[in-house]
Enzyme design. Structure first.
Site, PDB file in Angstrom:
ATOM      1  N   TYR A  35       2.169  31.231 -20.845  1.00 31.07           N
ATOM      2  CA  TYR A  35       3.164  31.514 -22.151  1.00 31.07           C
ATOM      3  C   TYR A  35       2.736  32.168 -23.253  1.00 31.07           C
ATOM      4  O   TYR A  35       3.279  33.115 -23.667  1.00 31.07           O
ATOM      5  CB  TYR A  35       3.738  29.962 -22.401  1.00 31.07           C
TER       6      TYR A  35
ATOM      7  N   LYS B 235       3.699  36.028 -24.384  1.00 28.69           N
ATOM      8  CA  LYS B 235       4.132  36.131 -26.245  1.00 28.69           C
ATOM      9  C   LYS B 235       3.351  37.535 -26.948  1.00 28.69           C
ATOM     10  O   LYS B 235       3.937  38.173 -27.846  1.00 28.69           O
ATOM     11  CB  LYS B 235       4.321  34.954 -26.777  1.00 28.69           C
TER      12      LYS B 235
END
Length: 133
Positions: free
Chosen positions: A37, A41
């Site tokens: 994750y 990002k």
């Protein structure tokens, strides 16, 4: 990336447009959200800056919106580890809680509007102050 490519196929011929990518405050540093994750990002932030630079001469702007914790039902059925919860709890208290989804939508709308015409390649946090401290 695929949505940006699709948007560019329309924006380039018309000579204008605004792309607002959604990243996260996890794109600024590591965190307990997990490495995949967090890495994704960081990638969105890098892609945003590359798009802004690459298409600026064609009248196309690209900025990224980086929310923190947003008060949605996203995690209602999720299984959280006690370790992760204990790590997040002090941050929630210090940051003043979660941001209303309406505030995130308003910020995204502003980034897409002519009012933010001076921004290109900007990485805008909408986190209620999480990254300020």
């Amino acid at each position: 990336m695929m949505m940006s490519r699709a948007a560019l196929s329309v924006m380039r011929p018309q000579g204008s447009g605004v792309i607002v990518n959604v990243a996260s405050i996890a794109g600024f540093r590591g965190g307990i959200t997990g490495f995949a994750y967090t890495a994704s990002k960081h990638a969105v932030i890098g892609m945003t800056r590359a798009l802004a630079w690459s298409y600026r001469a064609e009248g196309i702007r690209c900025n990224a919106l980086c929310p923190g914790a947003v008060d949605t039902s996203f995690g209602i059925d999720a299984e959280f580890s006690e370790w992760g919860y204990q790590r997040l709890r002090p941050l929630h208290r210090l940051a003043g809680g979660m941001v209303d989804p309406e505030r995130i939508a308003e910020t995204a709308s502003w980034l897409a509007s002519a009012e933010s015409a001076a921004l290109n390649g900007a990485i805008v946090t909408a986190d209620g102050g999480w990254t300020a401290g």
